[in-house]
Structures are given as structure tokens and as C-alpha cells.
Design a protein around this motif. Sequence first.
Motif, PDB file in Angstrom:
ATOM      1  N   PHE A 121      45.026  44.104  45.854  1.00 27.14           N
ATOM      2  CA  PHE A 121      44.824  42.887  45.078  1.00 27.14           C
ATOM      3  C   PHE A 121      43.346  42.508  45.048  1.00 27.14           C
ATOM      4  O   PHE A 121      42.781  42.216  43.993  1.00 27.14           O
ATOM      5  N   LEU A 122      42.701  42.529  46.199  1.00 27.11           N
ATOM      6  CA  LEU A 122      41.285  42.187  46.268  1.00 27.11           C
ATOM      7  C   LEU A 122      40.423  43.205  45.522  1.00 27.11           C
ATOM      8  O   LEU A 122      39.439  42.835  44.872  1.00 27.11           O
TER       9      LEU A 122
ATOM     10  N   THR B 228      37.123  32.208  46.639  1.00 29.80           N
ATOM     11  CA  THR B 228      38.071  33.131  47.259  1.00 29.80           C
ATOM     12  C   THR B 228      39.117  33.561  46.241  1.00 29.80           C
ATOM     13  O   THR B 228      39.241  32.984  45.165  1.00 29.80           O
ATOM     14  N   ALA B 229      39.869  34.562  46.600  1.00 32.79           N
ATOM     15  CA  ALA B 229      40.919  35.075  45.716  1.00 32.79           C
ATOM     16  C   ALA B 229      41.967  34.003  45.433  1.00 32.79           C
ATOM     17  O   ALA B 229      42.415  33.851  44.295  1.00 32.79           O
ATOM     18  N   GLU B 230      42.345  33.252  46.450  1.00 37.53           N
ATOM     19  CA  GLU B 230      43.348  32.193  46.254  1.00 37.53           C
ATOM     20  C   GLU B 230      42.866  31.162  45.250  1.00 37.53           C
ATOM     21  O   GLU B 230      43.616  30.750  44.367  1.00 37.53           O
ATOM     22  N   GLU B 231      41.623  30.729  45.384  1.00 36.14           N
ATOM     23  CA  GLU B 231      41.082  29.739  44.456  1.00 36.14           C
ATOM     24  C   GLU B 231      41.082  30.269  43.028  1.00 36.14           C
ATOM     25  O   GLU B 231      41.411  29.545  42.093  1.00 36.14           O
ATOM     26  N   TYR B 232      40.731  31.536  42.867  1.00 34.35           N
ATOM     27  CA  TYR B 232      40.695  32.112  41.528  1.00 34.35           C
ATOM     28  C   TYR B 232      42.080  32.118  40.890  1.00 34.35           C
ATOM     29  O   TYR B 232      42.243  31.676  39.758  1.00 34.35           O
ATOM     30  N   VAL B 233      43.086  32.604  41.605  1.00 35.08           N
ATOM     31  CA  VAL B 233      44.412  32.695  40.987  1.00 35.08           C
ATOM     32  C   VAL B 233      45.018  31.323  40.739  1.00 35.08           C
ATOM     33  O   VAL B 233      45.760  31.139  39.779  1.00 35.08           O
ATOM     34  N   ILE B 234      44.671  30.342  41.552  1.00 37.70           N
ATOM     35  CA  ILE B 234      45.133  28.972  41.300  1.00 37.70           C
ATOM     36  C   ILE B 234      44.507  28.452  40.012  1.00 37.70           C
ATOM     37  O   ILE B 234      45.188  27.858  39.172  1.00 37.70           O
ATOM     38  N   ARG B 235      43.203  28.703  39.825  1.00 39.18           N
ATOM     39  CA  ARG B 235      42.540  28.281  38.587  1.00 39.18           C
ATOM     40  C   ARG B 235      43.159  28.956  37.369  1.00 39.18           C
ATOM     41  O   ARG B 235      43.166  28.397  36.274  1.00 39.18           O
ATOM     42  N   MET B 236      43.684  30.160  37.544  1.00 39.63           N
ATOM     43  CA  MET B 236      44.300  30.894  36.446  1.00 39.63           C
ATOM     44  C   MET B 236      45.748  30.458  36.204  1.00 39.63           C
ATOM     45  O   MET B 236      46.415  30.964  35.319  1.00 39.63           O
TER      46      MET B 236
ATOM     47  N   ALA C 244      36.990  44.598  41.026  1.00 40.71           N
ATOM     48  CA  ALA C 244      36.730  45.487  39.890  1.00 40.71           C
ATOM     49  C   ALA C 244      36.561  44.697  38.590  1.00 40.71           C
ATOM     50  O   ALA C 244      35.794  45.079  37.721  1.00 40.71           O
ATOM     51  N   LEU C 245      37.245  43.585  38.489  1.00 37.78           N
ATOM     52  CA  LEU C 245      37.141  42.722  37.315  1.00 37.78           C
ATOM     53  C   LEU C 245      35.994  41.722  37.450  1.00 37.78           C
ATOM     54  O   LEU C 245      35.831  40.852  36.600  1.00 37.78           O
ATOM     55  N   ALA C 246      35.232  41.855  38.534  1.00 40.46           N
ATOM     56  CA  ALA C 246      34.106  40.957  38.826  1.00 40.46           C
ATOM     57  C   ALA C 246      34.557  39.508  38.909  1.00 40.46           C
ATOM     58  O   ALA C 246      33.861  38.593  38.443  1.00 40.46           O
ATOM     59  N   LEU C 247      35.723  39.305  39.488  1.00 39.51           N
ATOM     60  CA  LEU C 247      36.259  37.955  39.608  1.00 39.51           C
ATOM     61  C   LEU C 247      36.026  37.372  41.001  1.00 39.51           C
ATOM     62  O   LEU C 247      36.300  36.210  41.238  1.00 39.51           O
ATOM     63  N   LEU C 248      35.569  38.207  41.914  1.00 34.92           N
ATOM     64  CA  LEU C 248      35.244  37.719  43.269  1.00 34.92           C
ATOM     65  C   LEU C 248      33.779  37.874  43.523  1.00 34.92           C
ATOM     66  O   LEU C 248      33.128  38.723  43.017  1.00 34.92           O
TER      67      LEU C 248
END
Length: 65
Positions: free
Chosen positions: A55-56, A1-9, A61-65
Motif C-alpha cells: 500500500f505504501l 501520512t498515508a492515513e491522512e491522504y486516504v481520509i482526504r480522498m 509510486a504515485l508521489a502521494l507520500l
Amino acid sequence: TAEEYVIRMGAKLMSSINMKTSLLVMGINAGPSKVEKIKELNKQKFIPVIDEREFLEVLEALALL
């Protein structure tokens, strides 16, 4: 999910807005008190605001989700 990605970052997710906030992703159903709070904080410090949909789209677009 988006939350998990930004936490990892390295982002720290918060449910409240304060002077430590560096970016606000505003949900569709943001209450009037949150909207007013960001307006007041922006008088002292610029805090960028994007909506959840935007945001999503950026993450997709960055292929992060």
C-alpha cells in the motif's frame, strides 16, 4: 501520512472488518482473528487485501507520500 491522504480522498478508516469493508490494508502484525475474519467474509463478498508495505509503495509510486 498515508492515513491522512486516504481520509482526504474520502476513505473511512476502520479498525474492524465487516461487510462494509471495501479494501483491507493488512499490517505486518495482523492477528490470526483478523486473518480468519477476512477469509470468512470473502466467502460472501470479495474484499481485496493488500499488505501495508505494498500500500505504501503504491502511494509513493504515485508521489502521494
